[in-house]
Scaffold this active site. Sequence first.
Site, mmCIF file in Angstrom:
data_model
loop_
_atom_site.group_PDB
_atom_site.id
_atom_site.type_symbol
_atom_site.label_atom_id
_atom_site.label_comp_id
_atom_site.label_asym_id
_atom_site.label_seq_id
_atom_site.Cartn_x
_atom_site.Cartn_y
_atom_site.Cartn_z
ATOM 1 N N ASP A 211 0.826 -1.205 0.000
ATOM 2 C CA ASP A 211 0.000 0.000 0.000
ATOM 3 C C ASP A 211 0.868 1.265 0.000
ATOM 4 O O ASP A 211 1.879 1.335 0.694
ATOM 5 C CB ASP A 211 -0.847 -0.033 1.286
ATOM 6 C CG ASP A 211 -1.950 0.996 1.311
ATOM 7 O OD1 ASP A 211 -2.805 0.948 0.411
ATOM 8 O OD2 ASP A 211 -1.960 1.839 2.224
ATOM 9 N N GLU A 275 1.584 -0.646 -5.016
ATOM 10 C CA GLU A 275 0.579 0.366 -5.321
ATOM 11 C C GLU A 275 1.304 1.711 -5.306
ATOM 12 O O GLU A 275 1.521 2.301 -4.260
ATOM 13 C CB GLU A 275 -0.542 0.379 -4.269
ATOM 14 C CG GLU A 275 -1.661 1.309 -4.664
ATOM 15 C CD GLU A 275 -2.220 2.199 -3.557
ATOM 16 O OE1 GLU A 275 -3.297 2.758 -3.743
ATOM 17 O OE2 GLU A 275 -1.559 2.372 -2.506
#
Length: 553
Positions: A211, A275
Site C-alpha cells: 500500500d 501500489e
Amino acid sequence: MATTSVPTAPGAEWWRHAVVYQIYPRSFADGNSDGTGDIPGIRARLPHLIDLGVDAIWVSPWYPSPLLDGGYDVADYRNIAERFGTLDDARAFIADAHAAGIRVIVDLVPNHTSWDHEWFTAARSAPSGSAERRRYMIRPGRGVDGELPPNNWTAVFGGSAWTRLDDGEWYLHLFDESQPDLDWTNPEVRAEFIDILLFWIRLGVDGFRVDVAHGLVKDPTLPDVAVNEGILESALIENHPHWDRDGVHEIIREWRAVLDAEQAEHGRDLMMVAEAWVHPTSLPKYLRPDEYHQSFNFDFLQCEWEAGLMREAVDRALAGSEAVGSSPTWALSNHDVVRHATRYGLPPETDWRAWLLDGPHDALDAALGLRRARAAALLLLALPGSTYLYQGEELGLGEVFDLPTDVLDDPVWENSGRTRKGRDGCRVPIPWTVAGSSYGFGEKGSWLPQPARFAALSVEAQSGDPDSTLELHRRAIAIRREMWIDAGALEWSNKFTREEEQVLCLRRGDMTCLVNFGSEPVALPAGAVVLSSEPLRTDGLLPGPAAAWIRTD
Ligand code: NOJ
C-alpha cells in the site's frame, strides 16, 4: 496442485502471467451472518474462484482495525480481525486455495498504522522526543505557541495532514487522522516490517500487495508544498516532499532481499506488487530486478475508452516494464475507484469521482458501460502480463452510485466536508443469489445496502447463461490459459488497427484480439473466432462496442 514447493525459472514465474482476483473481505461473503464478509465466507465461496479459473487471490487488509479507512488502518499486523475470523481461519483458507492451485497475496500497509496500534497508543502518552514518538512523524508546530501545523501539507482524504496531540505536538497523516505516518528513517520501523513480512511468508502467503508504496519517505526538512493537489496530480510533481522520493528504493531493496532469501532457502515462489501512484516514467524504477516484482498500472486504469489513448497506454506499460525485465499488469477496477462498467458508461472526460455526488446521474448509459466493460475484459486478458480483476467485475457490476449519504462509511465523505462521496459504491457486497437476504451474501443483510438491480447480476442468475458476463469471463480465462499465455510478443496489426475509426487489433503469434471501441460494425481478420464479447452479426461483422479473439492457422 501444489503451489509452494518449486520456484520457477526466472522469466517464467507465475506472477508474470497470472489472473489475480482481488477480494475486499468486508464485502465478498459473510459466513457468520453478521452483515460483514469474513474468511469462512471466502472459503465457502472458493468454488466460484476455482470455476472462474483465477491463479491467485489478493486479499485486502484482514487485520484487526477500527475500520476507519476500510481496514487500511491496521492495529495489529500479525493477526486477523475478529470480525473476519482467526489466524487459523487464514491458515485454512490459504491451505484450501493452495490445494486448488490458487496462490494468496496479502496487503502490507507500511506507510501508516492505525491510531489504535499499540505503538501509537504508546506514542500519545510518551514525552516529546521519546523512542515511542520517534516511530512516527511527530513534530512541534509553527507559530508562537506551536499552534500552527508544521507545514501546509494536506491529507489525501481532505483537510490538513497534521493533527495535534494533547501536549501540543503534531503528527503527520497523509490519509485519515486515524492513520499516523510511520517514520521510515527509524531502524526499529524497518526491522518491524521485515518481521511482519516473515510472519506472513511463514504462515504460507505467496506475496504482498504494498500500500502507498511511493509514500514512505519524506523530505526531512518537511518543506511546504507549492500546490496542494490530489494524490494523482501531486505524484506528477518533481521532487515532491512526500511522494516518490528516491529513498523508498532502499527500503524496497531490503524487502526484496528478504523475499529472495526466503525463496532460495525454502523453495518458495514469492512476489510483491506495488501500489505506486507515480508518473509512468518513474514507475520502472520500482520494477528493477532487485525491487518490486510488479506494480499496478494506474496509467492504463485511468485511460478513457478511446482506441488511440488505450494503445498508447499499452505501449507505455510494455516499454516501461520490458526496460527493467519486469512484466506489465493490467487492471480496470479496484476498491478505490468507480467501477469501470460505470466509468465507461459516462460521457467522455467526466470526473467520475465528482460525478458520484454531483451527477447528473441520468448521464450514465449503463448498458453501454457494460458492453464496453465486456469488450475491455477481452482486451485485458489478451495482453502480455498479468491481469488483476476486482471482485464483482466478472459479474459486470457497476458502481452503486446511488447509495444514500447516511450509509456512507468512507472517511473521504466527512473529511472532504461532504463534497466527495468516496469509495463505498464499489465496495457494496457481492450478489450470489437471485433472492434471499442480501442476495446470498449472508443470512442477515449486508453492511452496505445492495440495489435491486444486483439480483439479475448475481452469480446464480448468470451461471449457465452463455451470454452472461460471468460466463464470458469463465470462457475467456480458460482460453487465455490455453492460447494467450505463451502466445509471444505483442504487435499491432497495421491492416486492422484504425485508431481514427476506433479499432485496435493486436496480434501475438497466431492469436489476434480486435477491439471495436466505436459503434459501427467492423470486419474481422481471417481465422476462427474463438470468443467475442457480443454475438457476431449474420454478415460476420463485429458490432460495436465489442471485442473478438481470432485464431489463425
Ligand atoms: C491505498 C488503498 O488502496 C486505499 O484504500 C487506502 O485508503 C489508502 N491506500 C491508504 O492506506
